[in-house]
Design a protein around this motif. Structure first.
Motif, PDB file in Angstrom:
ATOM      1  N   LYS A 407       6.346  12.969 -44.762  1.00  0.00           N
ATOM      2  CA  LYS A 407       6.435  11.681 -43.895  1.00  0.00           C
ATOM      3  C   LYS A 407       7.870  11.576 -43.407  1.00  0.00           C
ATOM      4  O   LYS A 407       8.223  11.225 -42.433  1.00  0.00           O
ATOM      5  N   GLN A 408       8.755  11.549 -44.829  1.00  0.00           N
ATOM      6  CA  GLN A 408      10.088  11.245 -44.467  1.00  0.00           C
ATOM      7  C   GLN A 408      10.816  12.252 -43.341  1.00  0.00           C
ATOM      8  O   GLN A 408      11.586  11.941 -42.577  1.00  0.00           O
ATOM      9  N   LEU A 409      10.422  13.403 -43.891  1.00  0.00           N
ATOM     10  CA  LEU A 409      10.906  14.491 -42.946  1.00  0.00           C
ATOM     11  C   LEU A 409      10.530  14.611 -41.396  1.00  0.00           C
ATOM     12  O   LEU A 409      11.270  14.381 -40.558  1.00  0.00           O
ATOM     13  N   GLN A 410       9.298  14.330 -41.447  1.00  0.00           N
ATOM     14  CA  GLN A 410       8.874  14.229 -39.769  1.00  0.00           C
ATOM     15  C   GLN A 410       9.550  12.947 -39.166  1.00  0.00           C
ATOM     16  O   GLN A 410       9.959  13.130 -38.174  1.00  0.00           O
ATOM     17  N   LYS A 411       9.701  11.641 -39.975  1.00  0.00           N
ATOM     18  CA  LYS A 411      10.380  10.378 -39.415  1.00  0.00           C
ATOM     19  C   LYS A 411      11.738  10.972 -39.159  1.00  0.00           C
ATOM     20  O   LYS A 411      12.507  10.575 -38.110  1.00  0.00           O
ATOM     21  N   GLY A 412      12.428  11.716 -40.246  1.00  0.00           N
ATOM     22  CA  GLY A 412      13.775  12.025 -40.105  1.00  0.00           C
ATOM     23  C   GLY A 412      14.094  13.071 -38.721  1.00  0.00           C
ATOM     24  O   GLY A 412      15.025  12.675 -38.121  1.00  0.00           O
ATOM     25  N   LEU A 413      13.439  13.762 -38.677  1.00  0.00           N
ATOM     26  CA  LEU A 413      13.386  14.823 -37.567  1.00  0.00           C
ATOM     27  C   LEU A 413      13.030  14.161 -36.338  1.00  0.00           C
ATOM     28  O   LEU A 413      13.978  14.391 -35.148  1.00  0.00           O
ATOM     29  N   GLU A 414      12.172  13.231 -36.112  1.00  0.00           N
ATOM     30  CA  GLU A 414      12.053  12.499 -34.725  1.00  0.00           C
ATOM     31  C   GLU A 414      13.239  11.723 -34.588  1.00  0.00           C
ATOM     32  O   GLU A 414      13.514  11.731 -33.354  1.00  0.00           O
ATOM     33  N   GLN A 415      13.696  10.865 -35.413  1.00  0.00           N
ATOM     34  CA  GLN A 415      14.731   9.957 -35.212  1.00  0.00           C
ATOM     35  C   GLN A 415      16.204  10.563 -34.858  1.00  0.00           C
ATOM     36  O   GLN A 415      16.832  10.384 -33.963  1.00  0.00           O
ATOM     37  N   LEU A 416      16.522  11.643 -35.670  1.00  0.00           N
ATOM     38  CA  LEU A 416      17.643  12.481 -35.327  1.00  0.00           C
ATOM     39  C   LEU A 416      17.489  13.061 -34.057  1.00  0.00           C
ATOM     40  O   LEU A 416      18.600  13.352 -33.360  1.00  0.00           O
ATOM     41  N   THR A 417      16.441  13.647 -33.763  1.00  0.00           N
ATOM     42  CA  THR A 417      16.326  14.406 -32.457  1.00  0.00           C
ATOM     43  C   THR A 417      16.452  13.390 -31.307  1.00  0.00           C
ATOM     44  O   THR A 417      16.880  13.964 -30.303  1.00  0.00           O
ATOM     45  N   ASP A 418      15.913  12.228 -31.641  1.00  0.00           N
ATOM     46  CA  ASP A 418      16.240  11.335 -30.721  1.00  0.00           C
ATOM     47  C   ASP A 418      17.648  11.084 -30.277  1.00  0.00           C
ATOM     48  O   ASP A 418      17.813  10.463 -28.903  1.00  0.00           O
TER      49      ASP A 418
END
Length: 526
Positions: A407-418
């Motif tokens: 979950k942390q990885l998915q959230k991190g990827l989404e926020q950083l690619t934002d």
């Protein structure tokens, strides 16, 4: 002060350069002269404990490079100056290109030893696309560099721009004595064992009256007179209007690390650079003097303060007055939003503001409402143009190395690619995540930030891909058939838009020829 006066005293500019030209150091010294900081930091130094204000991310401090645009504001001589310090490294060029949509002018830093470098050319081309006025600062004059006239010739030839020196160096490297300010007819001398003690400015309105020899030796005085004569006869007379139209670049010389020539640059900049200009939208041009508020998001930064896990959208105000706690219209989402804590910036330091004007950059705390390119207005249905995402150059599969932190990885990827540092695609056939970037260093930065900011870890597997193209078709049935037929080459971006992943230039060309009804796009703004 009325709104028109507030707009006219705004000066919003970006500092751009090839890596290691001294861009971030120059930013730091401008902040020092503007009274925004008390002690200048070092980009990379074992002796100086304080790091630069604009390089505030941990990876920036470790590597000695800028990897994200920083926004800083200060008051100077009655002007409100907004600086955007951009990454110089080509792997972060997309952040720089987007930032240049939010400025009204730019200062380009060139190393006097290396001259025009590859990234310098690319950045100038982006400025030329928007007719952004550029001032050139030739840095590191205290080092053994190249002849000033040779540098000017190279700038004109390589960058295809007209230049006009507004200051001129007296010597270079060990023999560097200072600069003569052609714009103000003043002499600035460079003295001291450490070459950091600068004498007061000396007014020398007439170089031929013999007073020059009171300050510099005869040989240097004669050479200065000769070179200034050449400048006056060869280069066009300086016109602030020509500069503001982007047809001529003023040139200054100095040494940012030694604080030399920076104040002269700043003094001239606030006098000649343009105040906020009109902006193009899909409806009409928006003037900064329009009474209704409008602005656009050009950057998003997750975890500006890692302790609070905040997400900040950077909004460039284009017209009207922005007010705290007032409702504004989010054009894409058709929502009315208000902001109780809009902020002004000094890199990662923030302060809450009650109002802001065209030219200002405001930080808006964001719970996921914003995307890069979003428009906010006081009701008008319009969108500002020219803030696309480009097709990535490099691709990697994302491999989760800690399934307990999925979950942390998915959230991190989404926020950083934002933030626009990379683009995230999901492959149709197996759901695997693919990260696309414009440079290899981006993968290292993302990996570093995922670990430090989200406590998530991943590796990247090579994915041999030539180009990612957004696809569309007027006939939706044909688009569906194409997606089904080419399922092995189809992925979806974060907006669920289909993307064709071409393994080679040949495959892309053949696919385009065989499917004439399908449109292929190399940037997301279509």
């Amino acid at each position: 002060m009325n709104i028109e006066d507030e707009i006219k005293r705004r000066k919003t500019f970006g500092i751009i350069a090839h890596p290691d030209a001294g861009k971030t150091t120059l930013t730091e010294k401008l902040l020092l002269f503007g009274g925004a900081i008390q002690v200048a930091g070092a980009v990379k130094s074992n002796k100086i404990k304080k790091h630069t204000t604009s390089d505030f991310m941990e990876i920036e401090r470790q590597r000695g490079i800028s990897v994200a645009t920083s926004v800083m504001a200060f008051e100077y001589e009655g002007y409100k100056v907004n600086i955007l310090d951009t990454p110089g490294h080509e792997d972060f060029a997309e952040d720089t290109y987007r930032t240049l949509t939010a400025v009204d002018s730019a200062i380009m830093v060139i190393d006097c030893v290396k001259g025009v470098e590859p990234q310098t050319r690319k950045l100038l081309e982006v400025c030329r696309m928007r007719n952004t006025p550029v001032i050139v600062f030739i840095n590191k004059m205290d080092r053994e560099g190249r002849d000033a006239f040779d540098l000017l010739d190279e700038i004109e030839k390589e960058l295809k721009i007209k230049v006009r020196p507004l200051s001129w160096p007296i010597g270079i490297g060990k023999s560097f004595k200072g600069v003569y300010n052609l714009y103000e007819k003043k002499l600035n001398l460079f003295r001291g064992e450490n070459k950091q003690i600068v004498e007061d400015t000396i007014e020398v309105r007439n170089l031929k009256d013999g007073s020059l020899e009171n300050f510099i030796s005869g040989d240097f005085a004669d050479k200065l007179r000769e070179e200034v004569e050449i400048i006056e006869s060869v280069y066009p007379e300086f016109s602030a209007n020509d500069y503001q139209q982007g047809s001529i670049c003023p040139v200054f010389f100095g040494s940012a690390v030694n604080n030399f020539g920076v104040k002269e640059l700043l003094d001239c900049f606030v006098r000649i650079s343009p105040f906020p200009r009109s902006r193009e939208t899909d409806q009409n041009d928006v003037s900064p003097f329009d009474k209704k508020f409008s602005g656009f998001v050009f950057k998003i930064h997750a975890n500006l303060d890692p302790k609070h896990r905040d997400r900040i959208a950077f909004l460039r105000i284009c017209s009207g007055k922005f007010e705290r706690n007032k409702y504004y219209h989010h054009v894409r989402d058709k929502k009315e939003l208000r902001f109780s804590n809009p902020t002004a910036f000094m890199a990662q330091d923030k302060s809450v503001i009650d109002e802001a004007y065209p030219g200002d950059i405001v930080g808006l705390y964001d719970a996921g409402n914003f995307k890069i390119g979003d428009t906010m207005t006081e009701g008008a249905e319009l969108n500002f143009k020219g803030i696309p995402s480009f097709s990535p150059e490099l691709f990697r599969f994302v491999v989760n190395t800690d399934p307990m932190k999925s979950k942390q990885l998915q959230k991190g990827l989404e926020q950083l690619t934002d933030e626009g540092v990379a683009q995230l695609f999901t492959r149709k056939v197996d759901g695997r995540k693919i990260l696309g970037t414009v440079g290899a260093l981006q993968f290292e930065v993302i990996q570093f930030r995922l670990k430090g900011e989200y406590n998530a870890s991943c590796n990247f597997e090579s994915y041999n891909m030539h180009k990612a193209c957004w696809i569309d078709c007027d006939d939706k049935k044909k688009l569906e058939d194409f997606i089904e037929d080419k399922a092995n080459y189809i992925a979806y971006d974060k907006e669920e838009r289909p993307v064709f992943m071409a393994e080679s230039a040949w495959l892309l060309q053949m696919t385009q020829e065989k499917n004439p009804d399908i449109q292929f796009y190399f940037k997301s703004e279509f």
